[in-house]
Design an enzyme around this catalytic site. Structure first.
Site, PDB file in Angstrom:
ATOM      1  N   SER B 154       0.840  -1.072  -0.264  1.00 57.95           N
ATOM      2  CA  SER B 154      -0.010   0.031  -0.142  1.00 57.95           C
ATOM      3  C   SER B 154       0.768   1.608   0.243  1.00 57.95           C
ATOM      4  CB  SER B 154      -0.839   0.049   1.684  1.00 57.95           C
ATOM      5  OG  SER B 154      -1.766   1.007   1.160  1.00 57.95           O
ATOM      6  N   ARG B 224     -12.031   6.555  10.483  1.00 52.86           N
ATOM      7  CA  ARG B 224     -11.822   5.108   9.764  1.00 52.86           C
ATOM      8  C   ARG B 224     -12.683   4.030   8.950  1.00 52.86           C
ATOM      9  NH1 ARG B 224      -7.731   2.617   9.304  1.00 52.86           N
ATOM     10  NH2 ARG B 224      -6.504   0.289  10.532  1.00 52.86           N
ATOM     11  N   ASP B 317      -8.910  -6.866  -4.860  1.00 54.45           N
ATOM     12  CA  ASP B 317      -8.880  -5.143  -4.136  1.00 54.45           C
ATOM     13  C   ASP B 317      -8.507  -4.007  -5.158  1.00 54.45           C
ATOM     14  OD1 ASP B 317      -7.443  -2.739  -3.340  1.00 54.45           O
ATOM     15  OD2 ASP B 317      -5.057  -3.348  -3.139  1.00 54.45           O
ATOM     16  N   HIS B 350      -8.376  -4.983  -0.353  1.00 51.70           N
ATOM     17  CA  HIS B 350      -7.002  -4.642   0.244  1.00 51.70           C
ATOM     18  C   HIS B 350      -5.910  -5.476   0.900  1.00 51.70           C
ATOM     19  CE1 HIS B 350      -4.025  -1.541  -0.446  1.00 51.70           C
ATOM     20  NE2 HIS B 350      -3.786  -1.314   0.793  1.00 51.70           N
ATOM     21  N   ASP B 351      -6.704  -5.382   2.018  1.00 52.84           N
ATOM     22  CA  ASP B 351      -6.930  -6.138   3.066  1.00 52.84           C
ATOM     23  C   ASP B 351      -5.501  -6.996   2.777  1.00 52.84           C
ATOM     24  OD1 ASP B 351      -6.415  -4.217   5.644  1.00 52.84           O
ATOM     25  OD2 ASP B 351      -8.783  -4.953   5.824  1.00 52.84           O
TER      26      ASP B 351
END
Lengths: 202, 377
Positions: B154, B224, B317, B350-351
């Site tokens: 990232s 968040r 992602d 994405h994680d």
């Protein structure tokens, strides 16, 4: 491991320090040889993830991608040679891939199993799909989607205005055979070609 | 520490000085930069086995292992450790908190020695180049001439890319995971909303919330929660939470009715405890402006001295999609820089880059093993 005979032939056709792109490079054996023996700047392309990791393990840079869809990633004339070693029969659109090849480099090296090989013809006459050393897969479990002969491939080269510069027929055992041109569509298990764009004068 | 197979160690470095200050790429200077970093494994005698980790937006120096008194391991414990893809039995790992962060390294909420107050919005605007400047100073401080590899996911991957393009001589290999060389409008939009949420919170107090004794908790929570949604795929959210009620049954109200709502709220609470609003603004803004290939000569240095580059992305992602990784690969390859690209099948969005996915670990391990073999032979 023993290196395929066609790999040593291909290496012989590539001059030292060339920029070489291998489309369908498998585990990168040919490219590794070209990097070590000919100091070539190598780049592989391979769709199979397991092969990509094996290539990485031997230090060969490989891009995992679909040759049918993504070759636009490479710019025009950015390599000296593009290799399509036993790849063309497994892509969806061989014509498009050949055009891309000649866009990316002035010289193409292409090999393909020869469906016209006499043993294949006999097996077909007996009513069964050919299985041989060059076509080792059962019909229902084959990565190959096209079954062209050498004559078919040469006709496609001609349609695409590609000249065959060099041509070596290989026997079923993978050895270079000295068969005359007229018989090779019968007698070759696979054929290796070097091609380039037809010059205007021809 | 003989009983710690990870050989974990945490330290602080003070880099730069009045005579040799940190000059920021977009203007501004600071005399001193404090950097918190952790190391794992052991540096070999020839100093050729160091792997530098660049962390993502909200990461920190604690990448691996479990610290005393804690129960959760570092953020990349699945990747770093004995026998893991970044194998601390073979390599020495360095992971610093990045410049502008809030976990031990100088950032906008640090105290400005000149005023005795936090820098706040007077902290210099950051650029990817600034992260790399501090990283390079840290390896000089540690006396490591060349890194075996620089690895990051990232925002971490973006640091690796910038570093490899501007100072390839520092490293033998580069690993760029789930990153981007130019954020899309959608990426910028998500970051913009997050920043708006923080700055519009009255508790933000124009960046001087520490002095004012306020805290932009609502803004940070919203930032968040929204960002977290973008780090996961629709499928992952569906399979993890579906439409499960948080309590026994669903009764419409405006509280936490669904399990996904509870999860997001939990993520927000955890985040408030460990992250700083100004750091969020400063660090996320760096990504928006990152566009290294806008410079036509961006690849000149790396092309003149190519190193193996591994680029990885994940199928699900959508924050930093495979298309963005392929753009990096295309730019490198078109500049004559050989590259390796691997797209990992994963449903986790994405994680994924933080998760123990065997195929992902395999390619990173193979790439680094090859690099280690090169320096050992």
């Amino acid at each position: 491991m023993t290196l395929r005979v066609d790999f040593s032939l291909i290496s012989g056709w590539i001059s030292p320090h060339s920029r070489v792109l291998d489309l369908g490079c498998d585990e990168g054996d040919l490219l590794r040889r070209l990097a070590v023996k000919r100091d070539c700047r190598i780049q592989g392309v391979e769709v199979d993830p397991t092969s990509v990791v094996r290539a990485v393990r031997q230090g060969v840079p490989v891009i995992q991608m679909d040759i049918d869809k993504e070759l636009d990633l490479f710019s025009d004339s950015s390599y000296d040679v593009v290799v399509l070693s036993r790849t063309l029969q497994a892509v969806r659109y061989p014509e498009v891939v050949l055009r891309q090849m000649m866009r990316i480099a002035p010289i193409g090296i292409v090999s393909m199993p020869n469906f016209g090989y006499w043993r294949n013809r006999i097996r077909l006459l007996r009513g069964r799909a050919p299985v041989s050393k060059d076509l080792p897969y059962a019909w229902h479990d084959s990565p190959n989607v096209h079954f062209g002969s050498s004559a078919d491939l040469e006709a496609l080269f001609d349609d695409l205005n590609l000249d065959v510069v060099k041509c070596v027929p290989l026997s079923e055992s993978g050895k270079v055979s000295r068969m005359p041109r007229v018989t090779r569509n019968w007698s070759a298990g696979a054929v290796l070609y070097q091609v380039r764009n037809r010059t205007a004068s021809a | 520490m003989a009983d710690d197979p990870l050989n974990m160690s945490a330290a602080d470095a003070v880099l730069f000085s009045r005579e040799d200050p940190m000059s920021f790429a977009r203007g501004g200077r600071l005399d001193e930069i404090h950097v918190r970093y952790e190391t794992y494994g052991t540096l070999n005698d020839s100093k050729t086995n160091a792997v530098f980790i660049c962390h993502a937006l909200t990461g920190d120096a604690h990448a691996a292992g479990i610290r005393e008194g804690e129960t959760k391991p570092g953020w990349w414990d699945s990747m770093i450790g004995p026998g893991k893809p970044i194998d601390t039995d073979a390599v020495f790992v360095i992971c610093p908190n990045l410049l502008g962060g809030c976990q031990g390294t100088t950032g906008p909420s640090s105290i400005d020695p000149a005023t005795g107050q936090s820098y706040g919005l007077d902290f210099p605007i950051l650029d990817m180049a600034d992260f790399v400047t501090v990283h390079r100073k840290l390896i000089a401080y540690l006396g490591i001439p060349t890194l075996l590899a620089v690895v990051g996911g990232s925002l971490g991957g973006m640091q690796v890319l910038h570093w490899a393009l501007t100072a390839p001589q520092d490293m033998g290999n580069a690993v760029i995971i789930a990153a981007s060389s130019r954020l899309t409008a959608q990426n910028i939009a998500f970051s913009a909303v997050a920043r708006e949420a923080i700055m519009r919170d009255a508790g933000f107090s124009h960046g001087h919330y520490l002095e004012e004794g306020t805290s932009p908790d609502a803004g940070m929570s919203i930032a968040r929660m929204m960002a977290h949604i973008t780090y996961m795929s629709e499928d992952a959210l569906g399979s993890k939470f579906g439409r499960e009620p948080q309590n026994v049954d669903l009764t419409p109200g405006f509280g936490v009715d669904f399990a996904i709502e509870s999860y997001l709220r939990h993520q927000a609470e955890v985040f408030l405890d460990r992250f700083d609003a100004l750091s969020y603004l400063y660090l996320s803004r760096v990504m928006d402006y990152f566009d290294p290939f806008a410079d036509e000569d961006a690849c000149a240095k790396l092309a003149a001295r190519p190193i193996p580059v591994l680029v990885c992305s994940f199928t699900s992602d959508w924050r930093f999609s495979s298309a963005q990784s392929k753009r990096i690969v295309a730019r490198l390859v078109r500049s004559g820089i050989p590259a390796t690209y691997r797209e990992i099948r994963s449903d986790a969005g994405h994680d994924s880059f933080l998760l123990p996915i065997p195929e992902y670990g395999d390619v990173v391990a193979a790439f680094l093993a090859r690099g280690l073999q090169e320096v050992s032979s």
